[in-house]
Design a protein around this motif. Structure first.
Motif, PDB file in Angstrom:
ATOM      1  N   VAL A 260       0.870  -1.173   0.043  1.00  0.00           N
ATOM      2  CA  VAL A 260      -0.019   0.074   0.021  1.00  0.00           C
ATOM      3  C   VAL A 260       0.919   1.222   0.063  1.00  0.00           C
ATOM      4  O   VAL A 260       0.747   2.258  -0.849  1.00  0.00           O
ATOM      5  CB  VAL A 260      -1.021  -0.235   1.321  1.00  0.00           C
ATOM      6  CG1 VAL A 260      -1.583   1.289   1.299  1.00  0.00           C
ATOM      7  CG2 VAL A 260      -2.054  -1.123   1.137  1.00  0.00           C
ATOM      8  N   LEU A 261       1.953   1.225   0.603  1.00  0.00           N
ATOM      9  CA  LEU A 261       2.739   2.525   0.732  1.00  0.00           C
ATOM     10  C   LEU A 261       3.484   2.472  -0.573  1.00  0.00           C
ATOM     11  O   LEU A 261       3.686   3.816  -0.890  1.00  0.00           O
ATOM     12  CB  LEU A 261       3.980   2.137   1.863  1.00  0.00           C
ATOM     13  CG  LEU A 261       3.507   2.263   3.321  1.00  0.00           C
ATOM     14  CD1 LEU A 261       4.479   1.772   4.333  1.00  0.00           C
ATOM     15  CD2 LEU A 261       2.804   3.604   3.966  1.00  0.00           C
ATOM     16  N   VAL A 262       3.887   1.465  -1.153  1.00  0.00           N
ATOM     17  CA  VAL A 262       4.547   1.379  -2.680  1.00  0.00           C
ATOM     18  C   VAL A 262       3.570   2.189  -3.589  1.00  0.00           C
ATOM     19  O   VAL A 262       3.978   3.161  -4.434  1.00  0.00           O
ATOM     20  CB  VAL A 262       5.014   0.365  -2.991  1.00  0.00           C
ATOM     21  CG1 VAL A 262       5.619   0.517  -4.422  1.00  0.00           C
ATOM     22  CG2 VAL A 262       6.122  -0.136  -2.218  1.00  0.00           C
ATOM     23  N   ARG A 263       2.405   1.787  -3.610  1.00  0.00           N
ATOM     24  CA  ARG A 263       1.062   2.557  -4.045  1.00  0.00           C
ATOM     25  C   ARG A 263       1.052   4.066  -4.251  1.00  0.00           C
ATOM     26  O   ARG A 263       0.942   4.644  -5.157  1.00  0.00           O
ATOM     27  CB  ARG A 263      -0.066   1.657  -4.066  1.00  0.00           C
ATOM     28  CG  ARG A 263       0.158   0.260  -4.705  1.00  0.00           C
ATOM     29  CD  ARG A 263      -1.300  -0.538  -4.393  1.00  0.00           C
ATOM     30  NE  ARG A 263      -2.296  -0.007  -4.858  1.00  0.00           N
ATOM     31  CZ  ARG A 263      -3.522  -0.284  -4.529  1.00  0.00           C
ATOM     32  NH1 ARG A 263      -3.823  -1.198  -3.516  1.00  0.00           N
ATOM     33  NH2 ARG A 263      -4.770   0.611  -4.964  1.00  0.00           N
ATOM     34  N   LEU A 264       0.956   4.247  -2.867  1.00  0.00           N
ATOM     35  CA  LEU A 264       1.064   5.781  -2.582  1.00  0.00           C
ATOM     36  C   LEU A 264       2.207   6.623  -2.988  1.00  0.00           C
ATOM     37  O   LEU A 264       1.954   7.563  -3.606  1.00  0.00           O
ATOM     38  CB  LEU A 264       0.857   5.889  -0.998  1.00  0.00           C
ATOM     39  CG  LEU A 264      -0.495   5.532  -0.398  1.00  0.00           C
ATOM     40  CD1 LEU A 264      -0.354   5.439   1.346  1.00  0.00           C
ATOM     41  CD2 LEU A 264      -1.589   6.251  -0.757  1.00  0.00           C
ATOM     42  N   ARG A 265       3.214   5.849  -2.835  1.00  0.00           N
ATOM     43  CA  ARG A 265       4.812   6.655  -3.384  1.00  0.00           C
ATOM     44  C   ARG A 265       4.482   6.723  -4.856  1.00  0.00           C
ATOM     45  O   ARG A 265       4.974   7.806  -5.326  1.00  0.00           O
ATOM     46  CB  ARG A 265       5.698   5.821  -3.008  1.00  0.00           C
ATOM     47  CG  ARG A 265       7.167   6.440  -3.462  1.00  0.00           C
ATOM     48  CD  ARG A 265       8.231   5.339  -3.462  1.00  0.00           C
ATOM     49  NE  ARG A 265       8.056   4.432  -4.404  1.00  0.00           N
ATOM     50  CZ  ARG A 265       8.675   3.108  -4.712  1.00  0.00           C
ATOM     51  NH1 ARG A 265       9.767   2.985  -3.665  1.00  0.00           N
ATOM     52  NH2 ARG A 265       8.364   2.188  -5.471  1.00  0.00           N
ATOM     53  N   ASP A 266       3.787   5.769  -5.549  1.00  0.00           N
ATOM     54  CA  ASP A 266       4.036   5.731  -7.042  1.00  0.00           C
ATOM     55  C   ASP A 266       2.913   6.807  -7.561  1.00  0.00           C
ATOM     56  O   ASP A 266       2.977   7.237  -8.681  1.00  0.00           O
ATOM     57  CB  ASP A 266       3.525   4.253  -7.697  1.00  0.00           C
ATOM     58  CG  ASP A 266       4.621   3.200  -7.546  1.00  0.00           C
ATOM     59  OD1 ASP A 266       5.803   3.565  -7.080  1.00  0.00           O
ATOM     60  OD2 ASP A 266       4.288   2.239  -7.278  1.00  0.00           O
ATOM     61  N   LEU A 267       2.073   6.991  -6.726  1.00  0.00           N
ATOM     62  CA  LEU A 267       1.047   8.349  -7.025  1.00  0.00           C
ATOM     63  C   LEU A 267       1.922   9.453  -6.884  1.00  0.00           C
ATOM     64  O   LEU A 267       1.257  10.830  -7.549  1.00  0.00           O
ATOM     65  CB  LEU A 267      -0.202   8.281  -5.870  1.00  0.00           C
ATOM     66  CG  LEU A 267      -1.298   7.324  -6.074  1.00  0.00           C
ATOM     67  CD1 LEU A 267      -2.166   7.294  -4.806  1.00  0.00           C
ATOM     68  CD2 LEU A 267      -2.195   7.586  -7.195  1.00  0.00           C
ATOM     69  N   GLY A 268       3.031   9.808  -6.205  1.00  0.00           N
ATOM     70  CA  GLY A 268       3.719  10.761  -5.946  1.00  0.00           C
ATOM     71  C   GLY A 268       3.324  11.526  -4.665  1.00  0.00           C
ATOM     72  O   GLY A 268       4.101  12.556  -4.112  1.00  0.00           O
ATOM     73  N   VAL A 269       2.663  10.740  -3.847  1.00  0.00           N
ATOM     74  CA  VAL A 269       2.488  11.158  -2.346  1.00  0.00           C
ATOM     75  C   VAL A 269       3.889  10.836  -1.723  1.00  0.00           C
ATOM     76  O   VAL A 269       4.314   9.697  -1.783  1.00  0.00           O
ATOM     77  CB  VAL A 269       1.296  10.495  -1.609  1.00  0.00           C
ATOM     78  CG1 VAL A 269       1.307  10.832  -0.415  1.00  0.00           C
ATOM     79  CG2 VAL A 269       0.113  10.874  -2.432  1.00  0.00           C
ATOM     80  N   LYS A 270       4.356  11.631  -0.788  1.00  0.00           N
ATOM     81  CA  LYS A 270       5.449  11.657   0.188  1.00  0.00           C
ATOM     82  C   LYS A 270       5.185  10.757   1.188  1.00  0.00           C
ATOM     83  O   LYS A 270       3.975  10.900   1.937  1.00  0.00           O
ATOM     84  CB  LYS A 270       6.258  13.111   0.494  1.00  0.00           C
ATOM     85  CG  LYS A 270       6.650  13.401  -0.824  1.00  0.00           C
ATOM     86  CD  LYS A 270       7.340  14.840  -0.521  1.00  0.00           C
ATOM     87  CE  LYS A 270       7.780  15.676  -1.380  1.00  0.00           C
ATOM     88  NZ  LYS A 270       8.416  17.143  -1.240  1.00  0.00           N
ATOM     89  N   ILE A 271       5.911   9.836   1.511  1.00  0.00           N
ATOM     90  CA  ILE A 271       5.745   9.145   2.878  1.00  0.00           C
ATOM     91  C   ILE A 271       6.968   9.420   4.046  1.00  0.00           C
ATOM     92  O   ILE A 271       8.238   9.649   3.567  1.00  0.00           O
ATOM     93  CB  ILE A 271       5.965   7.545   2.617  1.00  0.00           C
ATOM     94  CG1 ILE A 271       5.061   7.104   1.631  1.00  0.00           C
ATOM     95  CG2 ILE A 271       5.721   6.789   3.919  1.00  0.00           C
ATOM     96  CD1 ILE A 271       3.417   7.113   1.783  1.00  0.00           C
ATOM     97  N   SER A 272       6.535   9.706   5.173  1.00  0.00           N
ATOM     98  CA  SER A 272       7.479  10.224   6.118  1.00  0.00           C
ATOM     99  C   SER A 272       7.283   9.155   7.399  1.00  0.00           C
ATOM    100  O   SER A 272       6.279   8.952   7.668  1.00  0.00           O
ATOM    101  CB  SER A 272       7.027  11.685   6.607  1.00  0.00           C
ATOM    102  OG  SER A 272       7.547  12.028   7.694  1.00  0.00           O
ATOM    103  N   ILE A 273       8.413   8.700   7.858  1.00  0.00           N
ATOM    104  CA  ILE A 273       8.493   8.112   9.197  1.00  0.00           C
ATOM    105  C   ILE A 273       8.737   8.860  10.421  1.00  0.00           C
ATOM    106  O   ILE A 273       9.617   9.603  10.480  1.00  0.00           O
ATOM    107  CB  ILE A 273       9.816   7.193   9.200  1.00  0.00           C
ATOM    108  CG1 ILE A 273       9.877   6.142   7.841  1.00  0.00           C
ATOM    109  CG2 ILE A 273       9.671   6.220  10.328  1.00  0.00           C
ATOM    110  CD1 ILE A 273      11.056   5.579   7.496  1.00  0.00           C
ATOM    111  N   ASP A 274       7.385   8.923  10.975  1.00  0.00           N
ATOM    112  CA  ASP A 274       7.415   9.920  12.091  1.00  0.00           C
ATOM    113  C   ASP A 274       7.953   9.395  13.377  1.00  0.00           C
ATOM    114  O   ASP A 274       8.319   8.013  13.564  1.00  0.00           O
ATOM    115  CB  ASP A 274       5.666  10.247  12.380  1.00  0.00           C
ATOM    116  CG  ASP A 274       5.587  11.217  13.209  1.00  0.00           C
ATOM    117  OD1 ASP A 274       6.396  12.107  13.471  1.00  0.00           O
ATOM    118  OD2 ASP A 274       4.365  11.614  13.469  1.00  0.00           O
ATOM    119  N   ASP A 275       8.318  10.116  14.436  1.00  0.00           N
ATOM    120  CA  ASP A 275       8.669   9.635  15.687  1.00  0.00           C
ATOM    121  C   ASP A 275      10.018   9.008  15.474  1.00  0.00           C
ATOM    122  O   ASP A 275      10.406   7.954  16.237  1.00  0.00           O
ATOM    123  CB  ASP A 275       7.822   9.103  16.651  1.00  0.00           C
ATOM    124  CG  ASP A 275       6.676   9.762  16.771  1.00  0.00           C
ATOM    125  OD1 ASP A 275       6.696  10.934  16.785  1.00  0.00           O
ATOM    126  OD2 ASP A 275       5.363   9.248  16.993  1.00  0.00           O
TER     127      ASP A 275
END
Length: 771
Positions: free
Chosen positions: A654-669
């Motif tokens: 799911v995270l890979v699909r979000l990244r492929d959309l162009g959405v940025k993924i951040s690792i919080d804390d």
């Protein structure tokens, strides 16, 4: 209190949970059984049981009685019913010539027809001298009187008369046939009695034995007799009954176990019954007394096995004995007796079931179910003791040692009040009601001191950890009071206290917490939940580059609700999805508005790990971006490091699909989990957000300084952006800039505020920069 005293307490407790006595139960059951028998309430089931018994001992007819049936074929050959009486004259003549012993007509000859036909029939029966015609007794005519249909006087002087009248039930089934009826002041026998040659008084009836198979009664079609197709030897010396069997002619009764048949069969089977002997009808009193005696004997036994054996024997006797009796023409009704046995047995079984559900299997003490049922003491103070290491101890003990262990606990709890009733729950819970609230604290302090000494099982010493909870809020249910007292006991242990009283003010908070999630859903709809934006500073350009969207809830009565309270509750109870979609919609719309005004603005939204199992989530995010017209790279979804580390392969997809959309993924804390370099390479994150606990300490702790600096270097080597959160002073901000950190977030930059206020600040900053 020694072991004997403890056993006595257990017996008193069992007695307290039971109610009533066997004698009272027997009295009421006997009275109900009498009413059951007198009213005949069990007749349908009685009839069903008798049909079942009849099927077990079927027998054939004697063959002495022959049925000449007016069946469907006879109606086709001879004509519609009623036939002209010249046909009946021909029938009587044929049967007489064939040597019939007697001729019985199960047909109505009470009305006149064509005189010539009537005269032919009169002449035939006069010559025969063997004919019996029916009279039918009617009850309740239009005028309310009783009347009888008799053969015409011109026929009656040449024949015998017998009645065909019957009483039937709701099924049109006839279970008993009268011996005779009173007609015109004279006793007239029934067809069954006259056929069998048995006399009886009017008003007396006999039970019909339906175990006789009606198919074994010799039967010939009336058309065959009239046409001479029946050999004379078949009917010679026989009693002949002529009756209708076609279903089109009515006169149908329900023959138990056989279905609907012509009414003539009732008298045929009745006659065959009497030919085998006059049945004896013992009624329901004797089986009722048998059942009552059985349950009386059983209820006086103390052993359950003996009770069950006696109840089963009584039931079996009532079901089986009638089979042998009816084979000898002795009839009984067993339902009142079965009713008595069933009622007493069910009552005692239910009482044992209730007792078994109210007694602790190990100690024999009443359990918490019994406490909940103790209405007499419900308004007294309730005390609960929790032995916190009970489960750990009991898991190592065999049942006998566990019982001895419980006895030692009970002995200590009973000091100073040996007559009190103790209730034992599971997992080391003991409870009792106190007589008063006075000096309760001193008493519990003293009891607690008793548990400082270990319990001893043989040579093994066992340390005990106990605490006490007290609850006294009148008017509440006992189930709620038990729960509250347990809460108080647990709080006492957590706070290092010996005992604690439950605070009723907590009830308000409890009700609020129980309804929090449902209120949260309504709050989202009503606008009580809104989005605050905490600005982020680009450390390179020293401009606001975006913000983190944060959920806020302003309750109309309670005011601001802590996000940690309602977000954690929504997360735990799987209700976070609706809140997340609301925040996403608001944040994306706000970022789109800012970018539409020419302000480069990115927005970050916290993402629950629960949404990563939703394979439709990326499509929903894409729809929102398209709906509001925001570029995907302007949205960052923040996922805590702990949640990321707990992810599965499906989560990463799911995270890979979000990244492929162009959405940025951040690792919080970042820094609070156990990330490894290999794992950081697997997570499709474009940003690392260093936890504020490390950021705040970099000026005072060199190890934290080094960790933050090395994290920034590591992230940059992986092509990731670094955000530092929790920046609260200018010196820390400058230190982060020196370390080449990309973005900073914290109170020194700005507190969470409304989007409108944040836009005013950004526009104001731009004006100052231009000036």
């Amino acid at each position: 209190m020694d072991q004997r005293a403890n056993e006595m307490q257990s017996k008193r407790s069992r007695k307290k949970t039971a109610s009533g006595t066997p004698f009272r139960l027997l009295l009421w059951t006997a009275l109900a059984g009498l009413i059951f028998g007198i009213t005949g309430f069990g007749a349908p089931l009685e009839d069903a049981l008798r049909v079942g018994r009849n099927s077990l001992h079927p027998h054939a007819a004697s063959g002495d009685i022959v049925l000449v049936a007016v069946d469907d074929r006879s109606l086709l050959e001879v004509g519609n019913w009623p036939w002209p009486r010249q046909q009946h004259a021909k029938m009587v003549g044929r049967l007489t010539e064939m040597g019939a012993r007697r001729i019985f007509y199960h047909a109505n000859f009470s009305f006149k027809t064509d005189p010539a036909n009537d005269n032919q029939f009169e002449a035939a029966i006069a010559r025969s001298g063997k004919v019996t015609l029916p009279a039918q007794f009617l009850v309740g005519s239009l005028k309310g009187e009783e009347s009888a249909l008799r053969p015409l006087p011109q026929f009656r002087k040449h024949v015998d008369v017998a009645t065909v009248s019957l009483y039937y039930n709701y099924q049109t089934a006839v279970w008993a046939v009268p011996f005779a009826w009173m007609v015109d002041g004279k006793s007239v026998p029934s067809f069954s009695s006259k056929l069998a040659g048995v006399t009886g008084k009017p008003g007396q009836s006999f039970r019909v034995d339906y175990s006789l198979d009606p198919k074994t009664i010799p039967t010939y079609a009336a058309a065959d007799v009239l046409s001479g197709r029946v050999p004379a030897g078949k009917l010679a010396g026989k009693d002949i009954v002529i009756g209708t069997t076609s279903g089109d002619l009515g006169d149908q009764y329900y023959i138990p176990g056989r279905g609907r048949m012509g009414g003539v069969y009732v008298h045929l089977i009745g006659a065959e019954t009497l030919k085998s002997g006059i049945p004896a009808d013992l009624g329901w009193i004797f089986p009722f007394l048998l059942g009552l005696a059985g349950v009386a004997l059983g209820s006086l036994r103390r052993r359950v096995a003996q009770q069950n054996a006696i109840f089963a024997t009584a039931t079996l006797a009532l079901l089986v004995v009638p089979y042998f009796l009816e084979a000898q023409h002795v009839f009984v009704d067993i339902m009142p007796g079965l009713f008595v046995v069933a009622c007493v047995a069910a009552s005692m079984w239910w009482k044992r079931f209730r007792l078994s559900g109210m007694v602790n299997a190990v100690s024999g003490l009443p359990n918490l179910n019994a406490l909940r049922a103790d209405r007499a003491a419900r308004d007294h103070p309730l005390i609960v003791t929790r032995v916190h290491n009970y489960a750990e101890i009991a898991s190592t003990l065999p049942p006998e040692d566990e019982r001895r262990f419980v006895e030692q606990i009970v002995n200590r709890l009973s000091v100073g009040a040996s007559a009190r009733t103790l209730y034992q729950g599971d997992e080391g819970i003991f409870a009792w009601f106190a007589d008063s609230d006075a000096s309760m604290g001193d008493h519990l302090e003293a009891l607690h001191s008793l548990f400082r000494n270990p319990a001893k099982l043989g040579r093994v010493a066992i340390d005990l950890s106990v605490s006490f909870g007290v609850e006294f809020v009148p008017g509440r249910s006992l189930a709620n009071r038990i729960g509250s007292a347990l809460v108080a006991a647990d709080e006492a242990a957590a706070e290092g206290l010996k005992w604690k009283r439950y605070d009723p003010e907590k009830l308000k908070d409890v009700s609020w917490k129980l309804s929090l999630l449902s209120q949260l859903d309504d709050a989202i709809e009503s606008g009580e939940v809104w989005v605050a934006y905490q600005p982020k500073l680009d450390l390179n350009s020293q401009e606001i580059c975006g913000a983190e969207a944060l959920a806020r809830w302003t309750h109309p009565e309670k005011g601001p609700i802590s996000p940690s309270e309602f977000i954690a509750a929504a997360e735990q109870h799987d209700r976070i999805e609706k809140l997340t979609y609301f925040i996403l919609d608001q944040a994306i719309a706000a970022a789109a508005t800012a970018n539409g005004r020419g302000i480069p603005f990115a927005v970050a939204v916290n993402l629950s790990a629960r949404l990563l199992v939703n394979r439709h989530f990326p499509e929903r995010v894409a729809d929102l971006l398209h709906q509001h017209g925001l570029a995907a790279n302007r949205l960052t979804l923040e996922l805590t490091e702990t949640a990321a580390l707990a992810g599965t392969g499906a989560d990463l997809a799911v995270l890979v699909r979000l990244r492929d959309l162009g959405v940025k993924i951040s690792i919080d804390d970042y820094g609070t989990g156990l990330s490894t370099l290999d794992y950081l390479k697997k997570i499709p994150a474009s940003e690392i957000k260093i936890d504020q606990s490390f950021v705040k300490a970099i000026r005072d702790n060199r190890s934290d300084w080094l960790m933050v600096q090395s994290t920034i270097a590591l992230a940059h080597s992986l092509g990731q952006t670094v955000v530092a959160e929790g920046v609260e002073d200018r010196l820390t901000l400058d230190a982060l800039a020196t370390m080449k950190c990309d973005v900073a977030q914290g109170f020194v930059i700005g507190r969470p505020t409304s989007f409108r206020s944040l836009m005013k600040r950004i526009l104001s900053d731009k004006k100052r920069a231009v000036a």
